[in-house]
Design a protein around this motif. Structure first.
Motif, PDB file in Angstrom:
ATOM      1  N   ASP A 269      49.888  54.036  42.255  1.00  0.00           N
ATOM      2  CA  ASP A 269      51.064  53.321  41.756  1.00  0.00           C
ATOM      3  C   ASP A 269      51.017  51.827  42.046  1.00  0.00           C
ATOM      4  OD1 ASP A 269      51.366  53.532  44.468  1.00  0.00           O
ATOM      5  OD2 ASP A 269      53.444  54.242  44.417  1.00  0.00           O
ATOM      6  N   ASP A 270      49.888  51.309  42.494  1.00  0.00           N
ATOM      7  CA  ASP A 270      49.780  49.889  42.813  1.00  0.00           C
ATOM      8  C   ASP A 270      49.567  49.037  41.566  1.00  0.00           C
ATOM      9  OD1 ASP A 270      50.113  49.438  45.610  1.00  0.00           O
ATOM     10  OD2 ASP A 270      48.182  50.410  45.977  1.00  0.00           O
ATOM     11  N   VAL A 271      50.097  47.813  41.626  1.00  0.00           N
ATOM     12  CA  VAL A 271      49.715  46.747  40.705  1.00  0.00           C
ATOM     13  C   VAL A 271      48.816  45.830  41.523  1.00  0.00           C
ATOM     14  CG1 VAL A 271      50.477  44.814  39.285  1.00  0.00           C
ATOM     15  CG2 VAL A 271      51.848  46.911  39.389  1.00  0.00           C
ATOM     16  N   TYR A 272      47.574  45.764  41.140  1.00  0.00           N
ATOM     17  CA  TYR A 272      46.540  45.133  41.962  1.00  0.00           C
ATOM     18  C   TYR A 272      45.976  43.918  41.245  1.00  0.00           C
ATOM     19  CZ  TYR A 272      41.794  44.642  43.930  1.00  0.00           C
ATOM     20  OH  TYR A 272      40.627  44.165  44.472  1.00  0.00           O
ATOM     21  N   TRP A 273      45.847  42.819  41.984  1.00  0.00           N
ATOM     22  CA  TRP A 273      45.301  41.590  41.408  1.00  0.00           C
ATOM     23  C   TRP A 273      44.152  41.086  42.271  1.00  0.00           C
ATOM     24  CZ3 TRP A 273      48.102  36.200  41.344  1.00  0.00           C
ATOM     25  CH2 TRP A 273      47.362  35.316  40.543  1.00  0.00           C
ATOM     26  N   CYS A 274      42.959  41.083  41.692  1.00  0.00           N
ATOM     27  CA  CYS A 274      41.776  40.496  42.330  1.00  0.00           C
ATOM     28  C   CYS A 274      41.469  39.204  41.586  1.00  0.00           C
ATOM     29  CB  CYS A 274      40.590  41.453  42.253  1.00  0.00           C
ATOM     30  SG  CYS A 274      39.024  40.753  42.843  1.00  0.00           S
ATOM     31  N   THR A 275      41.511  38.075  42.284  1.00  0.00           N
ATOM     32  CA  THR A 275      41.337  36.781  41.620  1.00  0.00           C
ATOM     33  C   THR A 275      39.866  36.407  41.422  1.00  0.00           C
ATOM     34  OG1 THR A 275      41.406  35.504  43.686  1.00  0.00           O
ATOM     35  CG2 THR A 275      43.519  35.977  42.621  1.00  0.00           C
ATOM     36  N   ALA A 276      38.944  37.201  41.930  1.00  0.00           N
ATOM     37  CA  ALA A 276      37.517  36.885  41.793  1.00  0.00           C
ATOM     38  C   ALA A 276      37.037  37.120  40.369  1.00  0.00           C
ATOM     39  CB  ALA A 276      36.697  37.730  42.760  1.00  0.00           C
ATOM     40  N   ASP A 277      36.161  36.263  39.887  1.00  0.00           N
ATOM     41  CA  ASP A 277      35.565  36.416  38.567  1.00  0.00           C
ATOM     42  C   ASP A 277      34.521  37.534  38.607  1.00  0.00           C
ATOM     43  OD1 ASP A 277      33.413  35.723  36.400  1.00  0.00           O
ATOM     44  OD2 ASP A 277      35.166  34.518  35.865  1.00  0.00           O
ATOM     45  N   PRO A 278      34.472  38.404  37.581  1.00  0.00           N
ATOM     46  CA  PRO A 278      33.462  39.463  37.572  1.00  0.00           C
ATOM     47  C   PRO A 278      32.029  38.955  37.561  1.00  0.00           C
ATOM     48  CG  PRO A 278      35.227  39.995  36.045  1.00  0.00           C
ATOM     49  CD  PRO A 278      35.441  38.568  36.479  1.00  0.00           C
ATOM     50  N   GLY A 279      31.827  37.649  37.340  1.00  0.00           N
ATOM     51  CA  GLY A 279      30.484  37.097  37.432  1.00  0.00           C
ATOM     52  C   GLY A 279      29.910  37.142  38.828  1.00  0.00           C
ATOM     53  N   TRP A 280      30.736  37.453  39.815  1.00  0.00           N
ATOM     54  CA  TRP A 280      30.289  37.602  41.203  1.00  0.00           C
ATOM     55  C   TRP A 280      30.554  39.035  41.648  1.00  0.00           C
ATOM     56  CZ3 TRP A 280      27.376  33.662  42.142  1.00  0.00           C
ATOM     57  CH2 TRP A 280      27.673  32.417  41.576  1.00  0.00           C
ATOM     58  N   VAL A 281      29.851  39.466  42.666  1.00  0.00           N
ATOM     59  CA  VAL A 281      29.876  40.885  43.034  1.00  0.00           C
ATOM     60  C   VAL A 281      31.276  41.364  43.409  1.00  0.00           C
ATOM     61  CG1 VAL A 281      29.233  40.470  45.458  1.00  0.00           C
ATOM     62  CG2 VAL A 281      28.696  42.675  44.371  1.00  0.00           C
ATOM     63  N   THR A 282      32.069  40.545  44.092  1.00  0.00           N
ATOM     64  CA  THR A 282      33.425  40.962  44.435  1.00  0.00           C
ATOM     65  C   THR A 282      34.229  41.255  43.179  1.00  0.00           C
ATOM     66  OG1 THR A 282      33.449  39.724  46.506  1.00  0.00           O
ATOM     67  CG2 THR A 282      35.585  40.255  45.549  1.00  0.00           C
ATOM     68  N   GLY A 283      34.098  40.396  42.159  1.00  0.00           N
ATOM     69  CA  GLY A 283      34.868  40.563  40.939  1.00  0.00           C
ATOM     70  C   GLY A 283      34.482  41.779  40.131  1.00  0.00           C
ATOM     71  N   THR A 284      33.302  42.343  40.387  1.00  0.00           N
ATOM     72  CA  THR A 284      32.901  43.584  39.732  1.00  0.00           C
ATOM     73  C   THR A 284      33.266  44.792  40.585  1.00  0.00           C
ATOM     74  OG1 THR A 284      31.067  42.485  38.605  1.00  0.00           O
ATOM     75  CG2 THR A 284      30.975  44.874  38.749  1.00  0.00           C
ATOM     76  N   SER A 285      32.833  44.785  41.841  1.00  0.00           N
ATOM     77  CA  SER A 285      33.086  45.935  42.710  1.00  0.00           C
ATOM     78  C   SER A 285      34.577  46.166  42.927  1.00  0.00           C
ATOM     79  CB  SER A 285      32.397  45.728  44.065  1.00  0.00           C
ATOM     80  OG  SER A 285      31.007  45.639  43.906  1.00  0.00           O
ATOM     81  N   TYR A 286      35.321  45.055  43.138  1.00  0.00           N
ATOM     82  CA  TYR A 286      36.750  45.180  43.473  1.00  0.00           C
ATOM     83  C   TYR A 286      37.664  44.554  42.436  1.00  0.00           C
ATOM     84  CZ  TYR A 286      34.677  46.859  47.679  1.00  0.00           C
ATOM     85  OH  TYR A 286      33.918  47.600  48.553  1.00  0.00           O
ATOM     86  N   GLY A 287      37.067  44.043  41.328  1.00  0.00           N
ATOM     87  CA  GLY A 287      37.870  43.554  40.230  1.00  0.00           C
ATOM     88  C   GLY A 287      37.722  44.425  38.998  1.00  0.00           C
ATOM     89  N   ILE A 288      36.855  45.424  39.058  1.00  0.00           N
ATOM     90  CA  ILE A 288      36.714  46.393  37.970  1.00  0.00           C
ATOM     91  C   ILE A 288      36.717  47.814  38.524  1.00  0.00           C
ATOM     92  CG2 ILE A 288      35.306  47.209  36.042  1.00  0.00           C
ATOM     93  CD1 ILE A 288      34.094  44.449  35.769  1.00  0.00           C
ATOM     94  N   ILE A 289      35.748  48.122  39.372  1.00  0.00           N
ATOM     95  CA  ILE A 289      35.463  49.524  39.689  1.00  0.00           C
ATOM     96  C   ILE A 289      36.464  50.144  40.658  1.00  0.00           C
ATOM     97  CG2 ILE A 289      33.728  51.104  40.603  1.00  0.00           C
ATOM     98  CD1 ILE A 289      31.600  49.017  39.713  1.00  0.00           C
ATOM     99  N   ALA A 290      36.610  49.566  41.855  1.00  0.00           N
ATOM    100  CA  ALA A 290      37.428  50.210  42.889  1.00  0.00           C
ATOM    101  C   ALA A 290      38.866  50.457  42.452  1.00  0.00           C
ATOM    102  CB  ALA A 290      37.380  49.386  44.183  1.00  0.00           C
ATOM    103  N   PRO A 291      39.579  49.465  41.898  1.00  0.00           N
ATOM    104  CA  PRO A 291      40.975  49.727  41.547  1.00  0.00           C
ATOM    105  C   PRO A 291      41.132  50.782  40.468  1.00  0.00           C
ATOM    106  CG  PRO A 291      40.265  47.590  40.717  1.00  0.00           C
ATOM    107  CD  PRO A 291      39.201  48.067  41.646  1.00  0.00           C
ATOM    108  N   LEU A 292      40.209  50.806  39.491  1.00  0.00           N
ATOM    109  CA  LEU A 292      40.331  51.804  38.433  1.00  0.00           C
ATOM    110  C   LEU A 292      39.982  53.200  38.940  1.00  0.00           C
ATOM    111  CD1 LEU A 292      38.889  49.816  35.380  1.00  0.00           C
ATOM    112  CD2 LEU A 292      41.289  50.227  35.972  1.00  0.00           C
TER     113      LEU A 292
END
Length: 364
Positions: A269-292
């Protein structure tokens, strides 16, 4: 966080609005209420059991991030909410995200892209980046997100080393950064261009991504994906020599999901915001995969940093978990506390940062 002085393992959080004024806040049961106890009992078999897996076909990141939710009670929940820099809002529930990523996987198949081929992105924070990433993973090709602010030479080095077969970009970025280096990239067979304006034609020698998606089937069956199947290709920043590629496999989703639950305290039920760009590993691991994989609603902001905009997003979008960078926190400090006043930030339950340690002023 662990609190070993509390017999229940959980202490009510407090929010400090002014120095010396501590306002109690209702406690919640954290996913990791006691680190020592969890450490003593944790097993990787348990972490794998949190995921579905593909029946007799292994473990696929996109299935865990999208398809299993699309086929379950989270099907109508918002998976991705995109905030455009001009005020646009686009929302995708898990069911529609599954269909769109299926379309992209079918696009790759029609273009002759096979498992193990590299699909790179050179594009800003638009929904099609997320669709391409997850569709590529469904197709068992390797997704390589590249920072769209890179110049032609950094892009040439990474696309060449990665032997990218496909690039997703925009007409402007193609003209400015990719057209001049394309002849030196013998493995690059297809450039998929996202139109930035209604009626904009794709440059000669490229494909219109929206037209390809519209013509593709929304039905796709993920093939066998052993956990060691290559999934993501990230590159180092290149500060200590030529950029080096780091290959991640589909089995890494076990760690993506586990750390999303434990380190970021993510819930469905979270609304999650990761400000990292997916061009960097944080923005992919925790800006795409983990929250979904956790079934949360992922918030994506297209615009660059602006302190007032960021506080407004936290307030209006009712963000509950926020993941950002120390540099951004320092920029908020520089903007001053007055910018934050008038915004209701009380829904933010958990804040984390990445990249370097925070000094006391940044924590405050």
């Amino acid at each position: 966080m662990a609190n070993h002085d509390d017999p229940e393992g959980v202490r009510p959080l407090e929010r400090t609005h002014e120095r010396g004024a501590r306002i109690p806040r209702a406690s919640t049961t954290a996913n990791l209420p006691d680190y020592a106890a969890t450490y003593a009992t944790f097993t990787w078999d348990q972490a794998r059991a949190w995921l579905h897996g593909l029946p007799d076909r292994g473990l696929n990141i996109a299935h865990e991030a999208v398809d299993r939710h699309a086929a379950g009670p989270r099907a109508a929940a918002i998976a991705l909410r995109w905030l455009g820099k001009r005020g646009e809002v686009r929302e995708f529930d898990y069911r529609s995200l599954a269909a769109l990523t299926n379309r992209f996987a079918n696009v790759l198949g029609r273009l002759g892209v096979g498992p193990g081929d590299v699909v790179a992105s050179v594009i800003g924070r638009v929904p099609e980046l997320w669709i391409a990433a997850l569709g590529t993973l469904k197709h068992r090709a390797v997704f390589s997100p590249l920072f769209s602010a890179f110049g032609p030479e950094p892009l040439r080095a990474r696309l060449g080393r990665g032997r990218a077969k496909v690039v997703i970009t925009t007409a402007k970025l193609y003209a400015r950064k990719l057209a001049e280096i394309r002849a030196g990239l013998p493995h690059l067979a297809h450039v998929l261009v996202l139109p930035e304006a209604e009626g904009e034609a794709a440059p000669e020698g490229t494909h219109d991504l929206r037209r390809l998606l519209a013509d593709a089937s929304p039905v796709y069956r993920i093939g066998p994906t052993p956990p060691e199947t290559p999934a993501l290709l990230h590159f180092t920043s290149g500060t200590t020599g030529a950029p080096k590629g780091a290959l991640h496999v589909h089995g890494a989703v076990v760690t993506h999901h586990m750390t999303g639950r434990y380190a970021l305290d993510l819930r469905a039920d979270d609304v999650y915001w990761c400000t990292a760009d997916p061009g960097w590993v944080t923005g992919t691991s925790y800006g795409i995969i983990a929250p979904l994989t956790c079934g949360a609603t992922l918030l994506v902001d297209e615009a660059d940093f602006d302190a007032e905009r960021w506080y407004r997003i936290l307030d209006e979008q009712r963000v509950t978990v926020w993941y950002t960078a120390p540099t951004a926190i320092r920029m908020l400090i520089k903007a001053g506390a007055e910018v934050a006043r008038g915004h209701d930030l009380s829904r933010v339950r958990f804040v984390a940062s990445v990249g370097e340690p925070l000094n006391p002023e940044a924590v405050w």
